[in-house]
Scaffold this motif. Structure first.
Motif, PDB file in Angstrom:
ATOM      1  N   GLU A 118      21.506   0.778 -10.353  1.00  0.00           N
ATOM      2  CA  GLU A 118      21.266  -0.514 -10.976  1.00  0.00           C
ATOM      3  C   GLU A 118      20.099  -1.266 -10.355  1.00  0.00           C
ATOM      4  OE1 GLU A 118      23.965  -1.424  -7.484  1.00  0.00           O
ATOM      5  OE2 GLU A 118      23.740   0.190  -8.967  1.00  0.00           O
ATOM      6  N   SER A 119      19.576  -0.745  -9.248  1.00  0.00           N
ATOM      7  CA  SER A 119      18.482  -1.429  -8.549  1.00  0.00           C
ATOM      8  C   SER A 119      17.138  -0.738  -8.744  1.00  0.00           C
ATOM      9  CB  SER A 119      18.796  -1.514  -7.047  1.00  0.00           C
ATOM     10  OG  SER A 119      19.971  -2.258  -6.830  1.00  0.00           O
ATOM     11  N   ARG A 120      17.115   0.305  -9.539  1.00  0.00           N
ATOM     12  CA  ARG A 120      15.851   1.003  -9.786  1.00  0.00           C
ATOM     13  C   ARG A 120      15.000   0.230 -10.782  1.00  0.00           C
ATOM     14  NH1 ARG A 120      19.110   6.701 -10.526  1.00  0.00           N
ATOM     15  NH2 ARG A 120      19.950   6.735  -8.388  1.00  0.00           N
ATOM     16  N   GLY A 121      13.685   0.390 -10.650  1.00  0.00           N
ATOM     17  CA  GLY A 121      12.770  -0.287 -11.555  1.00  0.00           C
ATOM     18  C   GLY A 121      12.475  -1.726 -11.199  1.00  0.00           C
ATOM     19  N   LEU A 122      12.879  -2.151  -9.987  1.00  0.00           N
ATOM     20  CA  LEU A 122      12.651  -3.536  -9.554  1.00  0.00           C
ATOM     21  C   LEU A 122      11.589  -3.637  -8.453  1.00  0.00           C
ATOM     22  CD1 LEU A 122      16.356  -4.804  -9.384  1.00  0.00           C
ATOM     23  CD2 LEU A 122      14.734  -5.023 -11.273  1.00  0.00           C
ATOM     24  N   GLY A 123      10.913  -2.542  -8.158  1.00  0.00           N
ATOM     25  CA  GLY A 123       9.925  -2.557  -7.087  1.00  0.00           C
ATOM     26  C   GLY A 123      10.510  -2.331  -5.714  1.00  0.00           C
ATOM     27  N   ILE A 124      11.810  -2.012  -5.634  1.00  0.00           N
ATOM     28  CA  ILE A 124      12.461  -1.809  -4.344  1.00  0.00           C
ATOM     29  C   ILE A 124      11.899  -0.586  -3.618  1.00  0.00           C
ATOM     30  CG2 ILE A 124      14.670  -1.125  -3.293  1.00  0.00           C
ATOM     31  CD1 ILE A 124      16.029  -3.014  -5.254  1.00  0.00           C
ATOM     32  N   GLY A 125      11.701   0.499  -4.361  1.00  0.00           N
ATOM     33  CA  GLY A 125      11.162   1.712  -3.743  1.00  0.00           C
ATOM     34  C   GLY A 125       9.806   1.453  -3.103  1.00  0.00           C
ATOM     35  N   HIS A 126       8.952   0.721  -3.805  1.00  0.00           N
ATOM     36  CA  HIS A 126       7.624   0.412  -3.270  1.00  0.00           C
ATOM     37  C   HIS A 126       7.738  -0.401  -1.990  1.00  0.00           C
ATOM     38  CE1 HIS A 126       3.435  -0.767  -3.091  1.00  0.00           C
ATOM     39  NE2 HIS A 126       3.804  -2.044  -3.076  1.00  0.00           N
ATOM     40  N   ARG A 127       8.606  -1.409  -1.975  1.00  0.00           N
ATOM     41  CA  ARG A 127       8.785  -2.228  -0.772  1.00  0.00           C
ATOM     42  C   ARG A 127       9.296  -1.376   0.397  1.00  0.00           C
ATOM     43  NH1 ARG A 127       5.491  -5.760  -2.497  1.00  0.00           N
ATOM     44  NH2 ARG A 127       6.184  -6.894  -4.335  1.00  0.00           N
ATOM     45  N   PHE A 128      10.226  -0.486   0.079  1.00  0.00           N
ATOM     46  CA  PHE A 128      10.803   0.356   1.128  1.00  0.00           C
ATOM     47  C   PHE A 128       9.727   1.285   1.710  1.00  0.00           C
ATOM     48  CE2 PHE A 128      15.409   2.069   1.852  1.00  0.00           C
ATOM     49  CZ  PHE A 128      15.325   1.700   3.182  1.00  0.00           C
ATOM     50  N   VAL A 129       8.912   1.866   0.840  1.00  0.00           N
ATOM     51  CA  VAL A 129       7.853   2.761   1.306  1.00  0.00           C
ATOM     52  C   VAL A 129       6.864   2.008   2.192  1.00  0.00           C
ATOM     53  CG1 VAL A 129       5.895   4.180   0.588  1.00  0.00           C
ATOM     54  CG2 VAL A 129       8.066   4.368  -0.623  1.00  0.00           C
ATOM     55  N   GLU A 130       6.501   0.799   1.809  1.00  0.00           N
ATOM     56  CA  GLU A 130       5.608  -0.008   2.643  1.00  0.00           C
ATOM     57  C   GLU A 130       6.177  -0.175   4.048  1.00  0.00           C
ATOM     58  OE1 GLU A 130       3.022  -3.093  -0.012  1.00  0.00           O
ATOM     59  OE2 GLU A 130       5.087  -3.667   0.403  1.00  0.00           O
ATOM     60  N   HIS A 131       7.473  -0.474   4.113  1.00  0.00           N
ATOM     61  CA  HIS A 131       8.118  -0.674   5.411  1.00  0.00           C
ATOM     62  C   HIS A 131       8.148   0.622   6.218  1.00  0.00           C
ATOM     63  CE1 HIS A 131      10.837  -2.744   8.231  1.00  0.00           C
ATOM     64  NE2 HIS A 131      11.435  -1.572   8.336  1.00  0.00           N
ATOM     65  N   VAL A 132       8.473   1.719   5.560  1.00  0.00           N
ATOM     66  CA  VAL A 132       8.530   3.023   6.237  1.00  0.00           C
ATOM     67  C   VAL A 132       7.159   3.398   6.788  1.00  0.00           C
ATOM     68  CG1 VAL A 132       8.789   5.502   5.801  1.00  0.00           C
ATOM     69  CG2 VAL A 132      10.555   3.902   5.021  1.00  0.00           C
ATOM     70  N   ILE A 133       6.117   3.170   6.023  1.00  0.00           N
ATOM     71  CA  ILE A 133       4.767   3.481   6.496  1.00  0.00           C
ATOM     72  C   ILE A 133       4.408   2.614   7.702  1.00  0.00           C
ATOM     73  CG2 ILE A 133       2.311   3.315   5.901  1.00  0.00           C
ATOM     74  CD1 ILE A 133       3.091   4.192   3.056  1.00  0.00           C
ATOM     75  N   ALA A 134       4.715   1.324   7.633  1.00  0.00           N
ATOM     76  CA  ALA A 134       4.425   0.429   8.755  1.00  0.00           C
ATOM     77  C   ALA A 134       5.197   0.847  10.003  1.00  0.00           C
ATOM     78  CB  ALA A 134       4.764  -1.010   8.379  1.00  0.00           C
ATOM     79  N   LEU A 135       6.455   1.229   9.833  1.00  0.00           N
ATOM     80  CA  LEU A 135       7.276   1.652  10.961  1.00  0.00           C
ATOM     81  C   LEU A 135       6.755   2.962  11.547  1.00  0.00           C
ATOM     82  CD1 LEU A 135       9.787   0.837  12.578  1.00  0.00           C
ATOM     83  CD2 LEU A 135      11.171   2.120  10.934  1.00  0.00           C
ATOM     84  N   SER A 136       6.339   3.874  10.684  1.00  0.00           N
ATOM     85  CA  SER A 136       5.770   5.147  11.146  1.00  0.00           C
ATOM     86  C   SER A 136       4.492   4.894  11.935  1.00  0.00           C
ATOM     87  CB  SER A 136       5.478   6.054   9.947  1.00  0.00           C
ATOM     88  OG  SER A 136       6.654   6.350   9.224  1.00  0.00           O
ATOM     89  N   ARG A 137       3.648   4.000  11.435  1.00  0.00           N
ATOM     90  CA  ARG A 137       2.415   3.656  12.142  1.00  0.00           C
ATOM     91  C   ARG A 137       2.725   3.085  13.524  1.00  0.00           C
ATOM     92  NH1 ARG A 137       0.681   0.031   8.894  1.00  0.00           N
ATOM     93  NH2 ARG A 137      -0.654   1.350   7.615  1.00  0.00           N
ATOM     94  N   ALA A 138       3.735   2.224  13.595  1.00  0.00           N
ATOM     95  CA  ALA A 138       4.106   1.611  14.875  1.00  0.00           C
ATOM     96  C   ALA A 138       4.574   2.652  15.886  1.00  0.00           C
ATOM     97  CB  ALA A 138       5.200   0.572  14.652  1.00  0.00           C
ATOM     98  N   HIS A 139       5.069   3.796  15.404  1.00  0.00           N
ATOM     99  CA  HIS A 139       5.501   4.884  16.290  1.00  0.00           C
ATOM    100  C   HIS A 139       4.402   5.932  16.491  1.00  0.00           C
ATOM    101  CE1 HIS A 139       9.521   3.188  15.744  1.00  0.00           C
ATOM    102  NE2 HIS A 139       9.915   3.928  16.741  1.00  0.00           N
TER     103      HIS A 139
END
Length: 225
Positions: free
Chosen positions: A151-172
């Motif tokens: 029910e949460s697909r198509g709301l831009g959640i995946g994009h936000r999550f990917v942004e966070h994952v990339i930032a966290l990966s960069r920090a490591h």
């Protein structure tokens, strides 16, 4: 009715309002005060795109998940995303499956080098991710799973999550984020391509639960700050 009140509902209208609020505030177009829906916020108070903390928008937050605290929430998320689980493995949702999410770690890697993440709206878990650092090589990060409730697909959640994952990966210290997408999951591959991932190679067929899958390994190059 305020947009925020609409967005907190469960109708099609709510999905549209939620997406509008999340996208517009983060893009600094049409900023809104998320508490009243009437008083504009300044661009400096809107959450910045790509920010490396737990806030990904005015509606969503991300934090690490713990098995002793979040087991039931994660099981509930799996039940709300059982279409993907059925496609991937053909297995029913069970406590064993949820326990595997918390304990899963690549061969010869320490569980301490991974993080299990949850994306929330208030107390509602909408998506989970499994991220491993320094795998398969130093300088890499590997996204073993990203699962969003139906029910949460198509709301831009995946994009936000990917942004966070990339930032966290960069920090490591990662310069590359890797993942594998099922050959049969055409929509997922299109999503990852939109997020800037490119095909590295196709993996040989492998057994996953009750099913056998061909998978495509994809990569996203992570720019330094």
């Amino acid at each position: 009715m305020y947009l925020l009140e609409v967005a907190e509902g469960h109708s099609d209208q709510a999905r549209v309002a939620a997406r509008f609020l999340a996208e517009r505030c983060n893009g600094h177009d049409f900023p809104f005060d998320m508490t009243s829906g009437t008083v504009p916020m300044t661009p400096s108070t809107c959450p910045a795109r790509g920010r490396e903390d737990s806030v990904v928008s005015a509606l969503f937050s991300i934090r690490p998940l713990r098995e002793d605290q979040d087991f039931a929430l994660v099981k509930g998320l799996y039940l709300r995303a059982d279409d993907y689980v059925m496609m991937e493995s053909g297995l029913a949702i069970s406590d064993v499956l949820v326990a595997d999410f918390f304990s899963c770690c690549p061969p010869s890697r320490d569980l301490s080098r991974s993080v299990k993440l949850g994306l929330f709206r208030s107390q509602d878990l909408l998506a989970i991710a499994d991220l491993v650092f320094s795998y398969p090589n130093e300088g890499d990060a590997y996204l073993g799973l990203m699962l969003v409730a139906r029910e949460s697909r198509g709301l831009g959640i995946g994009h936000r999550f990917v942004e966070h994952v990339i930032a966290l990966s960069r920090a490591h210290g990662a310069t590359r984020l890797l993942l594998a997408v099922l050959d049969c999951n055409v929509r997922a591959r299109a999503f990852w391509e939109r997020e800037g991932f490119h095909l590295l190679h196709t993996l040989p067929p492998a057994c996953m639960g009750k099913k056998i899958h061909v998978r495509h390994q994809m990569a996203h190059l992570i720019a330094s700050d």
